[in-house]
Design a protein around this motif. Structure first.
Motif, PDB file in Angstrom:
ATOM      1  N   TYR A 151       0.770  -1.087   0.035  1.00  0.00           N
ATOM      2  CA  TYR A 151      -0.011  -0.090  -0.074  1.00  0.00           C
ATOM      3  C   TYR A 151       0.856   1.199  -0.028  1.00  0.00           C
ATOM      4  O   TYR A 151       2.299   1.233   0.298  1.00  0.00           O
ATOM      5  CB  TYR A 151      -0.954   0.028   1.200  1.00  0.00           C
ATOM      6  CG  TYR A 151      -0.147   0.113   2.836  1.00  0.00           C
ATOM      7  CD1 TYR A 151      -0.009   1.433   2.917  1.00  0.00           C
ATOM      8  CD2 TYR A 151       0.115  -1.042   3.308  1.00  0.00           C
ATOM      9  CE1 TYR A 151       0.520   1.399   4.415  1.00  0.00           C
ATOM     10  CE2 TYR A 151       0.370  -0.859   4.663  1.00  0.00           C
ATOM     11  CZ  TYR A 151       0.627   0.252   5.103  1.00  0.00           C
ATOM     12  OH  TYR A 151       1.233   0.273   6.398  1.00  0.00           O
ATOM     13  N   VAL A 152       0.344   2.376  -0.622  1.00  0.00           N
ATOM     14  CA  VAL A 152       1.053   3.581  -0.446  1.00  0.00           C
ATOM     15  C   VAL A 152       1.169   4.182   0.767  1.00  0.00           C
ATOM     16  O   VAL A 152       0.135   4.114   1.739  1.00  0.00           O
ATOM     17  CB  VAL A 152       0.264   4.693  -1.418  1.00  0.00           C
ATOM     18  CG1 VAL A 152       0.796   5.982  -1.345  1.00  0.00           C
ATOM     19  CG2 VAL A 152      -0.104   4.217  -2.810  1.00  0.00           C
ATOM     20  N   LYS A 153       2.413   4.668   1.217  1.00  0.00           N
ATOM     21  CA  LYS A 153       2.910   5.245   2.565  1.00  0.00           C
ATOM     22  C   LYS A 153       3.260   6.498   2.454  1.00  0.00           C
ATOM     23  O   LYS A 153       4.226   6.896   1.388  1.00  0.00           O
ATOM     24  CB  LYS A 153       3.590   4.204   3.097  1.00  0.00           C
ATOM     25  CG  LYS A 153       3.994   4.675   4.678  1.00  0.00           C
ATOM     26  CD  LYS A 153       4.736   3.601   5.418  1.00  0.00           C
ATOM     27  CE  LYS A 153       4.648   3.924   6.950  1.00  0.00           C
ATOM     28  NZ  LYS A 153       3.334   3.965   7.496  1.00  0.00           N
ATOM     29  N   ASP A 154       2.712   7.736   3.366  1.00  0.00           N
ATOM     30  CA  ASP A 154       3.339   8.937   3.044  1.00  0.00           C
ATOM     31  C   ASP A 154       4.072   9.103   4.395  1.00  0.00           C
ATOM     32  O   ASP A 154       3.463   8.877   5.635  1.00  0.00           O
ATOM     33  CB  ASP A 154       2.009   9.871   2.986  1.00  0.00           C
ATOM     34  CG  ASP A 154       2.391  11.270   3.009  1.00  0.00           C
ATOM     35  OD1 ASP A 154       2.817  11.685   3.768  1.00  0.00           O
ATOM     36  OD2 ASP A 154       2.485  11.732   1.716  1.00  0.00           O
ATOM     37  N   LEU A 155       5.038   9.647   4.424  1.00  0.00           N
ATOM     38  CA  LEU A 155       5.966  10.313   5.527  1.00  0.00           C
ATOM     39  C   LEU A 155       6.048  11.644   5.675  1.00  0.00           C
ATOM     40  O   LEU A 155       7.128  12.277   5.064  1.00  0.00           O
ATOM     41  CB  LEU A 155       7.432   9.362   5.442  1.00  0.00           C
ATOM     42  CG  LEU A 155       8.238   9.558   6.619  1.00  0.00           C
ATOM     43  CD1 LEU A 155       7.821   9.233   7.672  1.00  0.00           C
ATOM     44  CD2 LEU A 155       9.822   8.960   6.343  1.00  0.00           C
ATOM     45  N   ASN A 156       4.995  12.273   6.205  1.00  0.00           N
ATOM     46  CA  ASN A 156       5.055  13.681   6.386  1.00  0.00           C
ATOM     47  C   ASN A 156       5.152  14.356   4.912  1.00  0.00           C
ATOM     48  O   ASN A 156       6.005  15.228   4.981  1.00  0.00           O
ATOM     49  CB  ASN A 156       6.271  14.152   7.455  1.00  0.00           C
ATOM     50  CG  ASN A 156       6.089  13.707   8.865  1.00  0.00           C
ATOM     51  OD1 ASN A 156       4.922  13.569   9.389  1.00  0.00           O
ATOM     52  ND2 ASN A 156       7.155  13.040   9.287  1.00  0.00           N
ATOM     53  N   GLY A 157       4.619  13.897   3.978  1.00  0.00           N
ATOM     54  CA  GLY A 157       4.557  14.436   2.766  1.00  0.00           C
ATOM     55  C   GLY A 157       5.623  13.758   1.841  1.00  0.00           C
ATOM     56  O   GLY A 157       5.609  13.886   0.665  1.00  0.00           O
ATOM     57  N   VAL A 158       6.516  12.813   2.225  1.00  0.00           N
ATOM     58  CA  VAL A 158       7.387  12.084   1.392  1.00  0.00           C
ATOM     59  C   VAL A 158       6.713  10.876   0.837  1.00  0.00           C
ATOM     60  O   VAL A 158       6.302  10.265   1.413  1.00  0.00           O
ATOM     61  CB  VAL A 158       8.653  11.768   2.345  1.00  0.00           C
ATOM     62  CG1 VAL A 158       9.584  11.055   1.378  1.00  0.00           C
ATOM     63  CG2 VAL A 158       9.436  12.968   2.734  1.00  0.00           C
ATOM     64  N   PRO A 159       6.474  10.820  -0.473  1.00  0.00           N
ATOM     65  CA  PRO A 159       5.927   9.324  -1.108  1.00  0.00           C
ATOM     66  C   PRO A 159       6.507   8.144  -0.702  1.00  0.00           C
ATOM     67  O   PRO A 159       8.201   8.274  -0.687  1.00  0.00           O
ATOM     68  CB  PRO A 159       5.899   9.876  -2.533  1.00  0.00           C
ATOM     69  CG  PRO A 159       7.238  10.791  -2.795  1.00  0.00           C
ATOM     70  CD  PRO A 159       7.086  11.636  -1.382  1.00  0.00           C
ATOM     71  N   GLY A 160       5.923   7.372  -0.310  1.00  0.00           N
ATOM     72  CA  GLY A 160       6.550   6.038  -0.390  1.00  0.00           C
ATOM     73  C   GLY A 160       5.585   4.789  -0.234  1.00  0.00           C
ATOM     74  O   GLY A 160       4.582   4.830  -0.934  1.00  0.00           O
ATOM     75  N   ARG A 161       6.066   3.719  -0.117  1.00  0.00           N
ATOM     76  CA  ARG A 161       5.459   2.656  -0.189  1.00  0.00           C
ATOM     77  C   ARG A 161       5.432   1.482   0.718  1.00  0.00           C
ATOM     78  O   ARG A 161       7.047   1.522   1.470  1.00  0.00           O
ATOM     79  CB  ARG A 161       5.390   1.512  -1.496  1.00  0.00           C
ATOM     80  CG  ARG A 161       4.714   2.295  -2.592  1.00  0.00           C
ATOM     81  CD  ARG A 161       4.487   1.471  -4.043  1.00  0.00           C
ATOM     82  NE  ARG A 161       4.163   2.080  -4.873  1.00  0.00           N
ATOM     83  CZ  ARG A 161       4.266   1.649  -6.290  1.00  0.00           C
ATOM     84  NH1 ARG A 161       4.409   0.398  -6.373  1.00  0.00           N
ATOM     85  NH2 ARG A 161       3.791   2.282  -7.379  1.00  0.00           N
ATOM     86  N   GLU A 162       4.767   0.505   1.362  1.00  0.00           N
ATOM     87  CA  GLU A 162       5.138  -0.556   2.333  1.00  0.00           C
ATOM     88  C   GLU A 162       4.487  -2.074   1.805  1.00  0.00           C
ATOM     89  O   GLU A 162       3.573  -1.864   1.324  1.00  0.00           O
ATOM     90  CB  GLU A 162       4.278  -0.003   3.587  1.00  0.00           C
ATOM     91  CG  GLU A 162       4.753  -1.343   4.618  1.00  0.00           C
ATOM     92  CD  GLU A 162       4.632  -0.996   5.999  1.00  0.00           C
ATOM     93  OE1 GLU A 162       4.585  -1.630   6.902  1.00  0.00           O
ATOM     94  OE2 GLU A 162       4.009   0.196   6.288  1.00  0.00           O
ATOM     95  N   LEU A 163       5.474  -2.919   1.856  1.00  0.00           N
ATOM     96  CA  LEU A 163       5.235  -4.161   1.295  1.00  0.00           C
ATOM     97  C   LEU A 163       5.259  -5.223   2.309  1.00  0.00           C
ATOM     98  O   LEU A 163       6.350  -5.126   3.156  1.00  0.00           O
ATOM     99  CB  LEU A 163       5.946  -4.710   0.262  1.00  0.00           C
ATOM    100  CG  LEU A 163       5.935  -3.380  -1.050  1.00  0.00           C
ATOM    101  CD1 LEU A 163       6.971  -2.403  -1.017  1.00  0.00           C
ATOM    102  CD2 LEU A 163       6.242  -4.234  -2.298  1.00  0.00           C
ATOM    103  N   TYR A 164       4.783  -6.353   2.253  1.00  0.00           N
ATOM    104  CA  TYR A 164       5.106  -7.501   3.114  1.00  0.00           C
ATOM    105  C   TYR A 164       5.368  -8.670   2.060  1.00  0.00           C
ATOM    106  O   TYR A 164       4.437  -9.026   1.196  1.00  0.00           O
ATOM    107  CB  TYR A 164       4.049  -7.868   4.051  1.00  0.00           C
ATOM    108  CG  TYR A 164       4.157  -8.929   4.770  1.00  0.00           C
ATOM    109  CD1 TYR A 164       5.194  -9.330   5.455  1.00  0.00           C
ATOM    110  CD2 TYR A 164       2.862  -9.920   4.999  1.00  0.00           C
ATOM    111  CE1 TYR A 164       5.241 -10.610   6.011  1.00  0.00           C
ATOM    112  CE2 TYR A 164       3.067 -11.119   5.757  1.00  0.00           C
ATOM    113  CZ  TYR A 164       4.217 -11.305   6.216  1.00  0.00           C
ATOM    114  OH  TYR A 164       4.287 -12.413   7.151  1.00  0.00           O
ATOM    115  N   LEU A 165       6.294  -9.394   2.215  1.00  0.00           N
ATOM    116  CA  LEU A 165       6.899 -10.507   1.213  1.00  0.00           C
ATOM    117  C   LEU A 165       6.925 -11.758   1.985  1.00  0.00           C
ATOM    118  O   LEU A 165       7.373 -11.753   3.175  1.00  0.00           O
ATOM    119  CB  LEU A 165       7.943  -9.963   0.372  1.00  0.00           C
ATOM    120  CG  LEU A 165       8.058  -8.644  -0.346  1.00  0.00           C
ATOM    121  CD1 LEU A 165       9.234  -8.719  -1.133  1.00  0.00           C
ATOM    122  CD2 LEU A 165       6.915  -8.650  -1.262  1.00  0.00           C
ATOM    123  N   SER A 166       6.397 -12.662   1.351  1.00  0.00           N
ATOM    124  CA  SER A 166       6.743 -14.153   1.776  1.00  0.00           C
ATOM    125  C   SER A 166       7.793 -14.720   0.596  1.00  0.00           C
ATOM    126  O   SER A 166       7.690 -14.546  -0.234  1.00  0.00           O
ATOM    127  CB  SER A 166       5.639 -15.092   1.782  1.00  0.00           C
ATOM    128  OG  SER A 166       4.554 -14.467   2.818  1.00  0.00           O
TER     129      SER A 166
END
Length: 215
Positions: A151-166
């Motif tokens: 899912y898309v993750k925002d760090l105080n306005g800094v664009p990012g993403r978070e993933l979980y992998l197996s």
């Protein structure tokens, strides 16, 4: 497209001197550090140094002002390694910087913590999406992994993403985050055994990452 690869800590020292009631204790020379500790004047750096010397340090702050970030590894400084790798990609030399802690065989909830980053230049919104997508695909391919969620993750306005992998054919899972800020692409990874995804050290490491103003 190119794909690229510590809160205060209170320490209590109890020193017991056992002497015979008929003996007069010999004078003991005062240690300046313990004088400051007793008076509550020891600095965090001094406490960290002492704890490190006795194997008691449990967090290590990595702060790199010129690269505009800081992060806290939830392990002792002695486990954190720094590496720099140069790669030739599409005829261009790319430098990747890495901080990592391999905790296999150590008393830790997780198997490894890693932060890598490099300069990728300014990106348009479309180019940034492709950068994130390509990094996801690289992780999946390199580890022969399955994407559990993203899912898309925002760090105080800094664009990012978070993933979980197996990771296929193993009981390993990875928690991954990536951020892009002012031409720098940061990637964070924690490797953990299956069934231990929500341990506090994963969140502590990933959430400790901050973009700084270079000071």
């Amino acid at each position: 497209m190119k794909t690229f690869q510590i809160t205060g800590i209170c320490t209590l020292f109890l020193i017991l001197f056992t002497t015979s009631c008929n003996e007069t204790p010999e004078p003991v020379e005062s240690d300046p550090f313990f004088d400051k500790l007793h008076e509550g004047e020891a600095t965090k750096e001094e406490l960290d140094s002492l704890m490190e010397a006795h194997g008691m340090q449990t967090n290590y702050l990595v702060k790199v002002p010129k690269d505009h970030f800081e992060i806290i590894f939830p392990v002792s400084k002695k486990y954190v390694e720094k590496e720099t790798e140069k790669q030739l990609i599409d005829g261009e030399e790319i430098t990747t910087y890495e901080y990592k802690a391999n905790m296999q065989g150590k008393e830790d909830e997780n198997l490894a913590y890693q932060l890598t980053y490099n300069y990728v230049g300014q990106k348009t919104e479309k180019e940034l999406k492709r950068l994130f997508d390509d990094q996801r695909e690289y992780w999946l391919s390199a580890a022969n992994a399955k994407l559990e969620y993203e899912y898309v993750k925002d760090l105080n306005g800094v664009p990012g993403r978070e993933l979980y992998l197996s990771i296929d054919d193993s009981n390993l899972k990875t928690s991954n985050r990536m951020y892009y800020d002012k031409g720098v692409f940061y990637r964070l990874v924690v490797v953990t055994p299956e069934g231990n995804l929500f341990n506090k050290s994963i969140k502590a490491f990933l959430d400790s990452f901050k973009i700084t103003d270079g000071k």
